[in-house]
Design a protein around this motif. Structure first.
Motif, PDB file in Angstrom:
ATOM      1  N   GLN A 128     -21.249   3.307 -15.282  1.00  0.00           N
ATOM      2  CA  GLN A 128     -21.141   2.741 -14.009  1.00  0.00           C
ATOM      3  C   GLN A 128     -19.687   2.446 -13.502  1.00  0.00           C
ATOM      4  OE1 GLN A 128     -23.046   2.089 -11.281  1.00  0.00           O
ATOM      5  NE2 GLN A 128     -24.777   3.129 -12.485  1.00  0.00           N
ATOM      6  N   VAL A 129     -19.273   2.737 -12.573  1.00  0.00           N
ATOM      7  CA  VAL A 129     -17.854   2.477 -11.883  1.00  0.00           C
ATOM      8  C   VAL A 129     -17.948   1.356 -11.034  1.00  0.00           C
ATOM      9  CG1 VAL A 129     -15.658   3.145 -11.201  1.00  0.00           C
ATOM     10  CG2 VAL A 129     -17.014   4.408 -12.895  1.00  0.00           C
ATOM     11  N   GLN A 130     -17.205   0.421 -10.887  1.00  0.00           N
ATOM     12  CA  GLN A 130     -17.451  -0.254  -9.540  1.00  0.00           C
ATOM     13  C   GLN A 130     -15.771  -0.267  -8.839  1.00  0.00           C
ATOM     14  OE1 GLN A 130     -18.160  -1.806 -12.757  1.00  0.00           O
ATOM     15  NE2 GLN A 130     -19.919  -1.458 -12.327  1.00  0.00           N
ATOM     16  N   LEU A 131     -15.844  -0.256  -7.619  1.00  0.00           N
ATOM     17  CA  LEU A 131     -14.845   0.106  -7.013  1.00  0.00           C
ATOM     18  C   LEU A 131     -14.443  -0.922  -5.771  1.00  0.00           C
ATOM     19  CD1 LEU A 131     -14.792   3.922  -6.316  1.00  0.00           C
ATOM     20  CD2 LEU A 131     -13.684   2.711  -8.172  1.00  0.00           C
ATOM     21  N   VAL A 132     -13.262  -1.639  -5.753  1.00  0.00           N
ATOM     22  CA  VAL A 132     -13.165  -2.681  -4.674  1.00  0.00           C
ATOM     23  C   VAL A 132     -11.656  -2.514  -3.893  1.00  0.00           C
ATOM     24  CG1 VAL A 132     -12.519  -5.110  -4.271  1.00  0.00           C
ATOM     25  CG2 VAL A 132     -14.358  -4.478  -5.956  1.00  0.00           C
ATOM     26  N   GLU A 133     -12.008  -2.144  -2.390  1.00  0.00           N
ATOM     27  CA  GLU A 133     -10.824  -1.812  -1.595  1.00  0.00           C
ATOM     28  C   GLU A 133     -10.236  -3.139  -1.403  1.00  0.00           C
ATOM     29  OE1 GLU A 133     -13.878   1.526  -0.818  1.00  0.00           O
ATOM     30  OE2 GLU A 133     -13.826  -0.618  -1.181  1.00  0.00           O
ATOM     31  N   SER A 134      -9.073  -2.969  -0.807  1.00  0.00           N
ATOM     32  CA  SER A 134      -8.438  -4.047  -0.390  1.00  0.00           C
ATOM     33  C   SER A 134      -7.125  -3.651   0.515  1.00  0.00           C
ATOM     34  CB  SER A 134      -7.862  -5.291  -1.356  1.00  0.00           C
ATOM     35  OG  SER A 134      -7.152  -4.637  -2.231  1.00  0.00           O
ATOM     36  N   GLY A 135      -6.603  -4.377   1.497  1.00  0.00           N
ATOM     37  CA  GLY A 135      -5.471  -3.972   1.934  1.00  0.00           C
ATOM     38  C   GLY A 135      -5.344  -3.764   3.482  1.00  0.00           C
ATOM     39  N   GLY A 136      -6.572  -3.861   3.822  1.00  0.00           N
ATOM     40  CA  GLY A 136      -6.775  -3.138   5.310  1.00  0.00           C
ATOM     41  C   GLY A 136      -6.469  -4.097   6.203  1.00  0.00           C
ATOM     42  N   GLY A 137      -6.138  -3.980   7.287  1.00  0.00           N
ATOM     43  CA  GLY A 137      -5.888  -4.988   8.518  1.00  0.00           C
ATOM     44  C   GLY A 137      -5.430  -4.335   9.899  1.00  0.00           C
ATOM     45  N   LEU A 138      -4.812  -5.250  10.518  1.00  0.00           N
ATOM     46  CA  LEU A 138      -4.317  -4.564  11.915  1.00  0.00           C
ATOM     47  C   LEU A 138      -2.900  -4.393  11.929  1.00  0.00           C
ATOM     48  CD1 LEU A 138      -4.748  -4.683  15.122  1.00  0.00           C
ATOM     49  CD2 LEU A 138      -4.378  -6.796  15.223  1.00  0.00           C
ATOM     50  N   VAL A 139      -2.635  -3.144  12.500  1.00  0.00           N
ATOM     51  CA  VAL A 139      -1.289  -2.870  12.419  1.00  0.00           C
ATOM     52  C   VAL A 139      -0.959  -2.079  13.991  1.00  0.00           C
ATOM     53  CG1 VAL A 139      -1.603  -0.802  11.369  1.00  0.00           C
ATOM     54  CG2 VAL A 139       0.661  -1.779  11.143  1.00  0.00           C
ATOM     55  N   GLN A 140       0.253  -2.332  14.254  1.00  0.00           N
ATOM     56  CA  GLN A 140       0.554  -1.451  15.594  1.00  0.00           C
ATOM     57  C   GLN A 140       0.874   0.024  15.112  1.00  0.00           C
ATOM     58  OE1 GLN A 140       4.252  -3.662  17.152  1.00  0.00           O
ATOM     59  NE2 GLN A 140       2.803  -4.925  18.522  1.00  0.00           N
ATOM     60  N   ALA A 141       0.771   0.745  15.913  1.00  0.00           N
ATOM     61  CA  ALA A 141       1.129   2.198  15.908  1.00  0.00           C
ATOM     62  C   ALA A 141       2.353   2.483  15.534  1.00  0.00           C
ATOM     63  CB  ALA A 141       0.865   3.031  17.383  1.00  0.00           C
ATOM     64  N   GLY A 142       2.658   3.440  14.367  1.00  0.00           N
ATOM     65  CA  GLY A 142       3.971   3.509  13.945  1.00  0.00           C
ATOM     66  C   GLY A 142       4.090   2.805  12.812  1.00  0.00           C
ATOM     67  N   GLY A 143       3.387   1.867  12.570  1.00  0.00           N
ATOM     68  CA  GLY A 143       3.623   1.071  11.376  1.00  0.00           C
ATOM     69  C   GLY A 143       2.626   1.514  10.005  1.00  0.00           C
ATOM     70  N   SER A 144       2.901   0.511   8.969  1.00  0.00           N
ATOM     71  CA  SER A 144       2.271   1.236   7.570  1.00  0.00           C
ATOM     72  C   SER A 144       1.530   0.241   7.108  1.00  0.00           C
ATOM     73  CB  SER A 144       3.587   1.216   6.792  1.00  0.00           C
ATOM     74  OG  SER A 144       4.476   2.129   7.271  1.00  0.00           O
ATOM     75  N   LEU A 145       0.728   0.767   6.232  1.00  0.00           N
ATOM     76  CA  LEU A 145      -0.436  -0.239   5.371  1.00  0.00           C
ATOM     77  C   LEU A 145      -0.461   0.562   4.130  1.00  0.00           C
ATOM     78  CD1 LEU A 145      -3.399  -1.283   7.703  1.00  0.00           C
ATOM     79  CD2 LEU A 145      -1.642  -3.044   6.731  1.00  0.00           C
ATOM     80  N   ARG A 146      -0.800  -0.329   2.972  1.00  0.00           N
ATOM     81  CA  ARG A 146      -1.159   0.336   1.728  1.00  0.00           C
ATOM     82  C   ARG A 146      -2.321  -0.418   1.325  1.00  0.00           C
ATOM     83  NH1 ARG A 146       1.715  -0.092  -4.333  1.00  0.00           N
ATOM     84  NH2 ARG A 146       0.944  -2.146  -4.243  1.00  0.00           N
ATOM     85  N   LEU A 147      -3.278   0.559   0.980  1.00  0.00           N
ATOM     86  CA  LEU A 147      -4.652   0.457   0.653  1.00  0.00           C
ATOM     87  C   LEU A 147      -4.560   0.359  -0.999  1.00  0.00           C
ATOM     88  CD1 LEU A 147      -6.875   2.171   3.354  1.00  0.00           C
ATOM     89  CD2 LEU A 147      -6.005  -0.134   3.440  1.00  0.00           C
ATOM     90  N   SER A 148      -5.570  -0.474  -1.546  1.00  0.00           N
ATOM     91  CA  SER A 148      -5.717  -0.674  -3.053  1.00  0.00           C
ATOM     92  C   SER A 148      -7.398  -0.209  -3.485  1.00  0.00           C
ATOM     93  CB  SER A 148      -5.212  -1.859  -3.501  1.00  0.00           C
ATOM     94  OG  SER A 148      -3.780  -1.993  -3.188  1.00  0.00           O
ATOM     95  N   CYS A 149      -7.125   0.370  -4.273  1.00  0.00           N
ATOM     96  CA  CYS A 149      -8.626   0.508  -4.857  1.00  0.00           C
ATOM     97  C   CYS A 149      -8.712   0.061  -6.178  1.00  0.00           C
ATOM     98  CB  CYS A 149      -9.180   1.942  -4.748  1.00  0.00           C
ATOM     99  SG  CYS A 149     -10.771   2.200  -5.394  1.00  0.00           S
TER     100      CYS A 149
END
Length: 123
Positions: free
Chosen positions: A1-22
């Motif tokens: 079994q593998v457990q995966l947990v995402e994080s890093g989402g949110g609200l950002v303006q167009a043109g901006g950046s985000l980094r998601l983690s798993c």
């Protein structure tokens, strides 16, 4: 079994950046290809990117190529999705997935999935 947990989402303006983690746990991380998918309201789940077990190979959907970068850190058992130049159409719940076999087929089924993280891009 593998457990995966995402994080890093949110609200950002167009043109901006985000980094998601798993963050992965349960089995040897480097055995697994890691992928990102997304699903917008009222739409089907869409392939975004995939990286091979040792990080040598990557593949992207045309819609994100040149803006998103998938990577992984074996020491941290974590995969990432760096998202730059975000657009309102990138708004979706983003899911990471894992499978023993690397494939560039967008419709490939993956064995393990995270719970998702919301990304909202405002115009």
């Amino acid at each position: 079994q593998v457990q995966l947990v995402e994080s890093g989402g949110g609200l950002v303006q167009a043109g901006g950046s985000l980094r998601l983690s798993c963050a992965a746990s349960g089995r040897t991380f480097s055995f697994f290809a890691m992928a990102w998918f997304r699903q917008a309201p009222g739409k089907e789940r869409e392939f975004v990117a995939v990286i091979s077990g040792r990080g040598v190979y990557t593949y992207y959907a045309e819609s994100v190529k040149g803006r998103f970068t998938i990577s992984r850190d074996t020491a941290k058992n974590t995969a990432y999705l760096q998202m730059n130049s975000l657009k309102p159409e990138d708004t979706a719940v983003y899911y990471c997935a894992a499978d023993l076999y690397y494939s560039t087929t967008p419709t490939k089924n993956y064995d393990y999935w995270g719970q998702g993280t919301q990304v909202t891009v405002s115009s």
